[in-house]
Each structure stands twice: as C-alpha cells, then as structure tokens.
Design a protein around this motif. Structure first.
Motif, PDB file in Angstrom:
ATOM      1  N   ASP A 157       0.808  -1.226   0.000  1.00  0.00           N
ATOM      2  CA  ASP A 157       0.000   0.000   0.000  1.00  0.00           C
ATOM      3  C   ASP A 157       0.841   1.276   0.000  1.00  0.00           C
ATOM      4  O   ASP A 157       0.446   2.293   0.572  1.00  0.00           O
ATOM      5  CB  ASP A 157      -0.976   0.014   1.194  1.00  0.00           C
TER       6      ASP A 157
ATOM      7  N   GLY B 111      -4.431  -4.406  -3.825  1.00  0.00           N
ATOM      8  CA  GLY B 111      -5.427  -3.379  -4.126  1.00  0.00           C
ATOM      9  C   GLY B 111      -4.666  -2.138  -4.528  1.00  0.00           C
ATOM     10  O   GLY B 111      -4.016  -1.515  -3.692  1.00  0.00           O
ATOM     11  N   HIS B 112      -4.685  -1.830  -5.818  1.00  0.00           N
ATOM     12  CA  HIS B 112      -3.901  -0.701  -6.324  1.00  0.00           C
ATOM     13  C   HIS B 112      -4.858   0.397  -6.794  1.00  0.00           C
ATOM     14  O   HIS B 112      -5.704   0.156  -7.654  1.00  0.00           O
ATOM     15  CB  HIS B 112      -2.985  -1.163  -7.473  1.00  0.00           C
TER      16      HIS B 112
ATOM     17  N   THR C  81      -7.548  -1.178   0.543  1.00  0.00           N
ATOM     18  CA  THR C  81      -8.248  -1.120  -0.743  1.00  0.00           C
ATOM     19  C   THR C  81      -8.999  -2.429  -1.009  1.00  0.00           C
ATOM     20  O   THR C  81     -10.032  -2.448  -1.670  1.00  0.00           O
ATOM     21  CB  THR C  81      -7.207  -0.896  -1.874  1.00  0.00           C
TER      22      THR C  81
ATOM     23  N   ARG D 190      -5.644   0.482   8.407  1.00  0.00           N
ATOM     24  CA  ARG D 190      -4.205   0.182   8.388  1.00  0.00           C
ATOM     25  C   ARG D 190      -3.555   0.743   9.648  1.00  0.00           C
ATOM     26  O   ARG D 190      -3.901   1.833  10.086  1.00  0.00           O
ATOM     27  CB  ARG D 190      -3.556   0.812   7.150  1.00  0.00           C
TER      28      ARG D 190
HETATM   29 MG    MG Z   1      -2.866  -1.663  -1.852  1.00  0.00          MG
END
Ligand code: MG
Ligand code: GDP
Ligand code: IMO
Length: 431
Positions: free
Chosen positions: A13, A40-41, A299, A305
C-alpha cells in the motif's frame, strides 16, 4: 535495457498503483508477476477512482498491453468481475490488450475456504490474511497439485485434477471442522468460465520476448512489499510469494537482465495491514492523525491500516535485499502540519542497538525503534508539482531519507492524482 520494475519497499500500500499508472505513459507493456487479488492498487485520474486487484495498472491507458504473468495466482471469477467493473468505467478490455499466462495457477473457492478456516484455527497467532485464498493456492502450486489456466482446455484432465486436489483438501477441511467442498461443483463452475478465461491465455514468455526484440518498454508491477516477502519479510506474518524485484523475472518469464531499473515505492511514513511486528507503530494521536489524513483503509478488505513513523532501517534493508536503484516517495503531503517528525534509524533489541531487523520472530517482536527527530513544516505540499514548491524542512526530510536508506529519490508523489507527481530522474532512461 529500458525496462522498469516497480515494487513496494515496506508492507504494501505504498502507492504502487499510482506510480505504475503514471509511469505507464512511458511504457508499452505492463506486467503483474506475483500475488493475486490480495493486492489493491488505487489510481485516481481526473477525479475518477480505479481500484485494481488483478489487472495491471496499465489497463486504463489505451494502446498498452497488460499482462498477468505465471507468478500470479488467478481467481478466474474475481478476474472476470474486475474486468466488468473496469469496463463499466469505459475502459476497453479485450484479448488484444490483456494477456494472461497459460501456465498461471488458479485460485479456486476451496482455497478461500481453507484460507479462512486456517486463519480461524490459528487463534491468537492469526496472520490477518486478506482471506482471498492466496496462501493455499500457492501451496497447491508448489505441491504440484495446482490447476492452471491451460488445464481449462482439457475437460477430462481438468476433472481428474480437481478430484485429486479435493481428495487432499476435503481431508484437511474435515480435520479443521469446516464444511467440505463438492469436487463436481468446482469442476462445473470451472467449465462455465473456461472459454471466457482461455481467450486471454497465451505463452507470456513469448509475448514478452517478442516485445523486447521489438524494442518495447516493459514495466513490471509488483504487489505487496518487500517486508511481506515470503523469504525476506517478517515471516510468518507475510504473504505467500516473493515480492522482491528478482521475482519479476521468474514470475513473468524473462531473464534477470530484462528487469532493468528497480524502483521501490516508499511511503513517507509506514503502514501495515494485518498482524505482525511493526517497530515504529504509533498507537496514539499521531498514528490516528496519519491514518485519517492518509485515508489509511485497505483497498481490498477495507480494514484500518496500522500507522507509524518512517522506518529508514527497514527500507534500507529492502533496498539491499531487492536491489532497489531508486525510490518513489509517496504521501509526503500526509506529514504536512506536524511539528516534529521522527525517523527510525535502527532498533534496540535486548539492550543492543542494531541497524537492521533480524529474522527471529522474538527479536522482531522486541525491536524498539531508535529515532532521530527532524523539524516538521506547516506549509501544504499537497499537489506540489515541482521540487521548488516544497518547504525547506520537507526537502531536508527527503534528503535525510535518501542518506539513511542509501538510495536516491527518483519520483515524489504529493496527492492521489496521477499528475501530482514530481520526476527527479526518468527510470526508463539509462545514464
Ligand atoms: Mg494496496
Ligand atoms: P498500492 O497497493 O501500493 O497501489 O497502494 P494503495 O492504492 O493500496 O494505497 C495507497 C493510497 O494512497 C491510495 O488511496 C492512493 O490513491 C493514495 N496515494 C498515492 N499516492 C499518494 C500521495 O502522494 N498522497 C496522498 N495523499 N495519497 C496518495
Ligand atoms: P498491495 O499490492 C498490504 C497482507 C495481509 C496479511 C498478509 C498475508 O495492495 O500493496 P495474504 O492474503 O496475502 O495471504 O495475506 O499480507 N497483504 C497486504 N498488505 N497490501 C497488500 O497488497 C497486501 N496483500 C497482502 O494483510 O497481513
């Protein structure tokens, strides 16, 4: 060789998606080489947000070839859903611009069930996986019982392979007290998607060889980060693949010299999602502030986080282990307005100061950060597009990071938007 590999240098991330999207204007081919839809971009282009999990971040640009290499584990249903979601945002996805490796291993519903059952069985020792079945799918691949994209062509062989795999897993699921899975059901659902998936299948090694010979530029897109690498990360609190740059060669099917410049994406502070050691974690107002200002929610899973100060010792280790040539420093803007900023330069373990994170789980758990403190800045760096727009204290912070991690800052990102990016050195250009 004008290729670039982008990898995360922390616990994922870091902003890989944004940087890959930005760099892909200079590339012809974008290749994912490990991981799966645990990634997860996020890309933000003119206010439109794209959240990509399996599709390479080059997919949103016309005229680029997106490739999913054999090092990736592919959930066919998740891939098809993602293709539909992205198509709904007016992005064309066809076998002309998306190719998946015929030798990539598949994630099946049983892998997700196992992932979740194994996590539940770990009790207090939970890893905090994304629950996507990544670990069990890689286990099957290494155990040589995995089902690959190319197996979808041969229905008899497919059935045999599913039966063989389920013999193993249903025994395990029963032992774990979880519901077993009917092999016939898995086989039927695979048959349903087989044709749609195989239209994208190709020998990726050959596609990439031809691209190299035609002088095309390849951008390798890593997922997760070096500290989640199964060899070099904070084991066992890691993912199940190699996330270092050398995996770009193995997971795509090119030689090591084709990887080119290694760009480590690095957040200006540190985050981690899931369990495991995190020496600079801040369980206080500053940590909360970073999380809120940095919008630090996963994401993929939406989990909060964990946040903390920049850990230069950790990133220096990643630079060495992964052969990072330069970094893209992201989210500098999140530090705006802090009076003082700490940087971790090493750890105190059992009364001794060390400049790296040792492998032992007990040592990692005990590691206390050793900090140096820098002045913060009040001015906003959000959206800055030139080095000259940055306050002196922010410049000093970036320069100190470069010294401590022993690698230069090649790119600087100052907002989620594609164009809020400062280029210091073009990684595609050798000098
Ligand atoms: Mg990510
Ligand atoms: P990845 O997994 O490495 O691609 O990163 P994620 O997309 O999971 O998380 C990074 C988050 O930070 C995303 O929401 C991005 O839109 C956002 N982001 C990326 N670069 C910047 C930046 O320079 N500043 C700010 N404020 N947000 C950023
Ligand atoms: P991107 O590419 C952050 C973490 C999980 C968990 C551990 C193992 O978006 O940076 P897994 O499901 O892979 O078996 O989970 O790895 N993890 C990530 N953390 N970013 C990611 O991807 C991650 N992919 C997996 O939270 O701690």
């Amino acid at each position: 060789m004008a290729n670039v590999a982008v990898i995360g240098s922390q616990w994922g991330d870091e902003g890989k998606g944004k940087i890959v999207d930005w760099l892909s204007s200079r590339a012809d081919v974008v290749v994912r080489f490990q991981g799966g839809h645990n990634a997860g971009h996020t890309l933000v282009i003119g206010g439109v947000v794209y959240k990509l999990h399996l599709l390479p971040s080059g997919i949103v640009r016309q005229g680029k070839l997106s490739v999913i290499g054999s090092g990736v584990v592919i959930d066919p249903w998740a891939l098809l859903r993602e293709i539909e979601d992205v198509r709904a945002k007016n992005v064309d996805i066809t076998p002309e611009n998306l190719v998946i490796a015929e030798n990539a291993a598949l994630i099946l519903p049983v892998h997700q069930r196992l992932d979740q059952a194994l996590e539940a069985a770990r009790g207090k020792g939970q890893i905090g996986t994304t629950g996507r079945g990544i670990g069990p799918a890689y286990e099957d691949k290494v155990a040589r019982r995995g089902i690959r994209v190319c197996d979808l062509h041969d229905k008899d062989l497919l059935k045999e392979k599913v039966d063989n795999m389920m013999l193993h897993h249903n025994a395990l699921l029963t032992g774990l007290g979880a519901e077993i899975v009917d092999p016939a059901q898995i086989y039927e659902s695979l048959v349903q998607v087989a044709e749609t998936i195989t239209q994208y299948a190709a020998p990726v090694w050959r596609v990439l060889d031809e691209a190299c010979h035609a002088g095309k530029r390849i951008l390798f897109e890593g997922a997760q980060g070096v500290m989640l690498d199964v060899d070099h990360g904070t084991y066992p609190f890691v993912t199940s693949s190699n996330t270092v740059a050398s995996q770009a060669a193995a997971g795509a099917g090119v030689g090591p010299r084709s990887v080119g410049y290694v760009l480590g994406i690095t957040k200006a502070y540190t985050t981690r999602v899931g369990a495991g050691p995190f020496p600079t974690e801040l369980q206080n107002d500053v940590g909360e502030h970073l999380g809120v200002k940095g919008k630090e929610f996963g994401t993929t899973t939406g989990r909060k986080r964990r946040c903390g100060w920049f850990d230069a010792a950790l990133v220096r280790q990643s630079v060495k282990v992964a052969g990072i040539d330069g970094i893209a420093l992201t989210k500098l803007d999140v530090l705006d307005g802090l009076e003082q900023i700490n940087i971790c330069t090493g750890y105190k373990i059992n009364g001794q100061v060390v400049d790296y994170l040792p492998s032992g789980q007990d040592m990692q758990a005990q590691a206390e950060p050793v900090y140096e403190t820098l002045d913060g800045w009040n001015e906003s760096t959000y959206g800055a597009r030139s080095w000259g727009d940055l306050p002196a204290a922010a410049v000093k912070y970036v320069r100190r990071i470069e010294e401590l991690i022993q690698a230069p800052v090649t790119l600087l990102s100052t907002s989620p938007e594609r164009d809020d990016t400062i280029l210091m050195k073009d990684p595609f250009v050798n000098d």
